[in-house]
Write a protein that holds these residues in place. Structure first.
Motif, PDB file in Angstrom:
ATOM      1  N   THR A 152       0.799  -1.235   0.000  1.00 22.34           N
ATOM      2  CA  THR A 152       0.000   0.000   0.000  1.00 22.34           C
ATOM      3  C   THR A 152       0.826   1.278   0.000  1.00 22.34           C
ATOM      4  O   THR A 152       0.282   2.362  -0.222  1.00 22.34           O
ATOM      5  CB  THR A 152      -0.903   0.030   1.247  1.00 22.34           C
ATOM      6  OG1 THR A 152      -0.062   0.066   2.421  1.00 22.34           O
ATOM      7  CG2 THR A 152      -1.807  -1.191   1.304  1.00 22.34           C
ATOM      8  N   LEU A 202      -4.716  -5.669  -4.655  1.00 23.20           N
ATOM      9  CA  LEU A 202      -5.323  -4.530  -5.340  1.00 23.20           C
ATOM     10  C   LEU A 202      -6.368  -3.858  -4.449  1.00 23.20           C
ATOM     11  O   LEU A 202      -6.448  -2.621  -4.376  1.00 23.20           O
ATOM     12  CB  LEU A 202      -5.967  -4.986  -6.653  1.00 23.20           C
ATOM     13  CG  LEU A 202      -6.683  -3.911  -7.487  1.00 23.20           C
ATOM     14  CD1 LEU A 202      -5.703  -2.819  -7.891  1.00 23.20           C
ATOM     15  CD2 LEU A 202      -7.327  -4.546  -8.729  1.00 23.20           C
ATOM     16  N   LEU A 203      -7.133  -4.673  -3.746  1.00 18.74           N
ATOM     17  CA  LEU A 203      -8.137  -4.130  -2.837  1.00 18.74           C
ATOM     18  C   LEU A 203      -7.473  -3.351  -1.701  1.00 18.74           C
ATOM     19  O   LEU A 203      -7.939  -2.267  -1.320  1.00 18.74           O
ATOM     20  CB  LEU A 203      -9.000  -5.259  -2.274  1.00 18.74           C
ATOM     21  CG  LEU A 203     -10.069  -4.843  -1.260  1.00 18.74           C
ATOM     22  CD1 LEU A 203     -11.035  -3.831  -1.863  1.00 18.74           C
ATOM     23  CD2 LEU A 203     -10.813  -6.066  -0.737  1.00 18.74           C
ATOM     24  N   ARG A 205      -4.692  -1.730  -1.755  1.00 17.22           N
ATOM     25  CA  ARG A 205      -4.233  -0.437  -2.264  1.00 17.22           C
ATOM     26  C   ARG A 205      -5.404   0.546  -2.400  1.00 17.22           C
ATOM     27  O   ARG A 205      -5.284   1.731  -2.071  1.00 17.22           O
ATOM     28  CB  ARG A 205      -3.511  -0.619  -3.601  1.00 17.22           C
ATOM     29  CG  ARG A 205      -2.120  -1.220  -3.461  1.00 17.22           C
ATOM     30  CD  ARG A 205      -1.360  -1.144  -4.763  1.00 17.22           C
ATOM     31  NE  ARG A 205      -1.787  -2.178  -5.697  1.00 17.22           N
ATOM     32  CZ  ARG A 205      -1.249  -3.395  -5.749  1.00 17.22           C
ATOM     33  NH1 ARG A 205      -0.276  -3.739  -4.916  1.00 17.22           N
ATOM     34  NH2 ARG A 205      -1.680  -4.276  -6.632  1.00 17.22           N
ATOM     35  N   SER A 206      -6.533   0.036  -2.884  1.00 14.04           N
ATOM     36  CA  SER A 206      -7.715   0.892  -3.018  1.00 14.04           C
ATOM     37  C   SER A 206      -8.238   1.329  -1.654  1.00 14.04           C
ATOM     38  O   SER A 206      -8.661   2.477  -1.465  1.00 14.04           O
ATOM     39  CB  SER A 206      -8.816   0.156  -3.791  1.00 14.04           C
ATOM     40  OG  SER A 206      -8.386  -0.171  -5.102  1.00 14.04           O
ATOM     41  N   GLN A 209      -6.125   4.178  -0.276  1.00 18.32           N
ATOM     42  CA  GLN A 209      -6.430   5.462  -0.908  1.00 18.32           C
ATOM     43  C   GLN A 209      -7.715   6.058  -0.349  1.00 18.32           C
ATOM     44  O   GLN A 209      -7.785   7.262  -0.060  1.00 18.32           O
ATOM     45  CB  GLN A 209      -6.528   5.288  -2.420  1.00 18.32           C
ATOM     46  CG  GLN A 209      -5.200   4.960  -3.087  1.00 18.32           C
ATOM     47  CD  GLN A 209      -5.343   4.609  -4.551  1.00 18.32           C
ATOM     48  OE1 GLN A 209      -6.452   4.566  -5.087  1.00 18.32           O
ATOM     49  NE2 GLN A 209      -4.232   4.336  -5.206  1.00 18.32           N
ATOM     50  N   ARG A 210      -8.723   5.232  -0.181  1.00 18.11           N
ATOM     51  CA  ARG A 210     -10.000   5.743   0.338  1.00 18.11           C
ATOM     52  C   ARG A 210      -9.872   6.210   1.782  1.00 18.11           C
ATOM     53  O   ARG A 210     -10.407   7.244   2.169  1.00 18.11           O
ATOM     54  CB  ARG A 210     -11.069   4.656   0.256  1.00 18.11           C
ATOM     55  CG  ARG A 210     -11.669   4.544  -1.117  1.00 18.11           C
ATOM     56  CD  ARG A 210     -13.055   3.985  -1.040  1.00 18.11           C
ATOM     57  NE  ARG A 210     -13.495   3.517  -2.338  1.00 18.11           N
ATOM     58  CZ  ARG A 210     -14.556   2.773  -2.524  1.00 18.11           C
ATOM     59  NH1 ARG A 210     -15.299   2.407  -1.483  1.00 18.11           N
ATOM     60  NH2 ARG A 210     -14.909   2.375  -3.740  1.00 18.11           N
ATOM     61  N   PHE A 257     -16.266  -1.598  -3.984  1.00 20.65           N
ATOM     62  CA  PHE A 257     -14.999  -1.583  -4.721  1.00 20.65           C
ATOM     63  C   PHE A 257     -15.190  -2.439  -5.966  1.00 20.65           C
ATOM     64  O   PHE A 257     -16.025  -3.354  -5.982  1.00 20.65           O
ATOM     65  CB  PHE A 257     -13.871  -2.165  -3.872  1.00 20.65           C
ATOM     66  CG  PHE A 257     -13.469  -1.308  -2.702  1.00 20.65           C
ATOM     67  CD1 PHE A 257     -12.429  -0.399  -2.811  1.00 20.65           C
ATOM     68  CD2 PHE A 257     -14.132  -1.421  -1.479  1.00 20.65           C
ATOM     69  CE1 PHE A 257     -12.056   0.389  -1.726  1.00 20.65           C
ATOM     70  CE2 PHE A 257     -13.769  -0.646  -0.396  1.00 20.65           C
ATOM     71  CZ  PHE A 257     -12.728   0.263  -0.524  1.00 20.65           C
ATOM     72  N   TYR A 258     -14.407  -2.164  -6.991  1.00 19.24           N
ATOM     73  CA  TYR A 258     -14.519  -2.932  -8.232  1.00 19.24           C
ATOM     74  C   TYR A 258     -13.150  -3.505  -8.591  1.00 19.24           C
ATOM     75  O   TYR A 258     -12.169  -2.778  -8.762  1.00 19.24           O
ATOM     76  CB  TYR A 258     -15.055  -2.057  -9.358  1.00 19.24           C
ATOM     77  CG  TYR A 258     -16.478  -1.615  -9.112  1.00 19.24           C
ATOM     78  CD1 TYR A 258     -17.551  -2.436  -9.482  1.00 19.24           C
ATOM     79  CD2 TYR A 258     -16.761  -0.418  -8.460  1.00 19.24           C
ATOM     80  CE1 TYR A 258     -18.863  -2.056  -9.224  1.00 19.24           C
ATOM     81  CE2 TYR A 258     -18.054  -0.024  -8.196  1.00 19.24           C
ATOM     82  CZ  TYR A 258     -19.112  -0.846  -8.584  1.00 19.24           C
ATOM     83  OH  TYR A 258     -20.414  -0.471  -8.323  1.00 19.24           O
ATOM     84  N   LEU A 259     -13.095  -4.827  -8.677  1.00 18.24           N
ATOM     85  CA  LEU A 259     -11.874  -5.541  -9.005  1.00 18.24           C
ATOM     86  C   LEU A 259     -12.080  -6.275 -10.317  1.00 18.24           C
ATOM     87  O   LEU A 259     -12.819  -7.263 -10.376  1.00 18.24           O
ATOM     88  CB  LEU A 259     -11.512  -6.537  -7.893  1.00 18.24           C
ATOM     89  CG  LEU A 259     -11.397  -5.967  -6.475  1.00 18.24           C
ATOM     90  CD1 LEU A 259     -11.139  -7.083  -5.478  1.00 18.24           C
ATOM     91  CD2 LEU A 259     -10.289  -4.924  -6.413  1.00 18.24           C
TER      92      LEU A 259
END
Length: 322
Positions: A152, A202-203, A205-206, A209-210, A257-259
């Motif tokens: 992250t 990936l989740l 990291r998202s 950010q949020r 979230f969208y993966l």
């Protein structure tokens, strides 16, 4: 003229079977850049690696001085000390920044030796150097990862504890409150199990950010490991203010979230502790925040509690146990 001598006093020599052209082939083949100058620092010869590193061709540098490589990052004192060492000891080595023909500046490891004639006078200088940009980047990355999470890029536990220590020292001096929050992601394991670890990374990291978007610049968000995060809220006004910040972060986590086109829904369970109300040091504050978070999970997850919310119940439990 007799064979030139290195500054150490040892004469350069070749075995009878070693031809000069083989020496030149060896210089051409080495991956290290080689530059030979006269005693006045006029360039007499360079090898192909010199051109690969600097971008300057042999024809362009012969008769010029190494100043064409100067980046401007080293001051006059740096070069004065270098030349003093070369004339006194016949040797200098170190790191510096030089400039390619393209204008790009790069870090370089440089070794220079003086070659003296039979009378002890400096006749040549031989410089051997290499571009160490990749090594420097590896060192920078390793240093960075000592205090940051690789997935992250958030501060890791070590950096969080350092900032918490500094934050507490400042809070004591100023007499201001401070909040420590622990937050575990709800549903993260299911994402990992269903979509795989790459999707999980990936989740994460998202998520980072949020969560950062809901915090102040003065706040610290860290990943402690797995799906556990920590938040440091310095100079927080009150328990109510701390709760508002964390609830804003939790609301951001509840948005889908969208993966790779797949919609994923998670949440966060958070527990917090306040200085000085719930503890005077980092260990006690983290213990209280962890207890508050555990209580959130016991009640069903997805909520936020401060240690002050559960302290009366815990005191009553201890009283009954006693």
């Amino acid at each position: 003229m007799t064979a030139p001598q290195a500054a150490s006093g040892c004469a350069f020599a070749m075995s009878p079977g070693l031809r000069a052209d083989l020496v030149m082939k060896a210089l051409d083949a080495t991956s290290y850049a080689v530059m030979i100058t006269d005693a006045q620092a006029t360039i007499l010869a360079v090898n192909p690696a010199f051109s690969r590193v600097t971008g300057w061709s042999t024809e362009e540098v012969i008769g010029r001085t190494p100043r064409i490589l100067s980046s401007g990052r080293q001051d006059a004192d740096f070069y004065e000390e270098m030349w003093h060492a070369l004339h006194e000891t016949g040797h200098w080595h170190g790191e510096l920044w030089n400039r390619r023909k393209s204008g790009d500046i790069y870090p370089e490891h440089l070794v220079i030796d003086a070659v003296r004639d039979s009378g002890g006078e400096i006749e040549f200088f031989v410089a051997v150097f290499s571009d160490i940009a990749e090594r420097k980047e590896r060192e920078r990355r390793l240093s960075y990862l000592a205090y940051h999470d690789e997935i992250t890029d958030l501060p890791n536990r070590a950096l969080f504890m350092d900032r918490l220590s500094h934050g507490l020292a400042l809070a004591r001096r100023r007499g201001t409150p401070l909040a420590v929050v622990l937050l575990d992601l709800d549903g993260f394991k299911d994402v990992n199990d269903t979509f795989g670890h790459e999707a999980g990374d990936l989740l994460l990291r998202s998520v980072a950010q949020r969560m950062k978007s809901g915090l102040r610049d003065s706040d610290t968000l860290a990943r402690l490991g797995g799906d556990e995060f920590a938040i440091l809220l310095p100079a927080v006004g009150s328990a109510r203010d701390a709760r508002k910040v964390v609830m804003r972060v939790q609301a951001a986590l509840r948005r889908p979230f969208y993966l790779a086109g797949d919609e994923v829904c998670i949440g966060g369970s958070a527990g917090g502790a306040l200085y000085p109300a719930n503890g005077a040091d980092a260990e006690e504050l983290l213990r209280c925040a962890d207890l508050a978070m555990y209580e959130v999970k016991r009640r069903g997850k997805g909520d936020m509690l401060l240690y002050g919310d559960i302290a009366p119940r815990r005191a009553a439990q201890r009283a009954r146990a006693g």
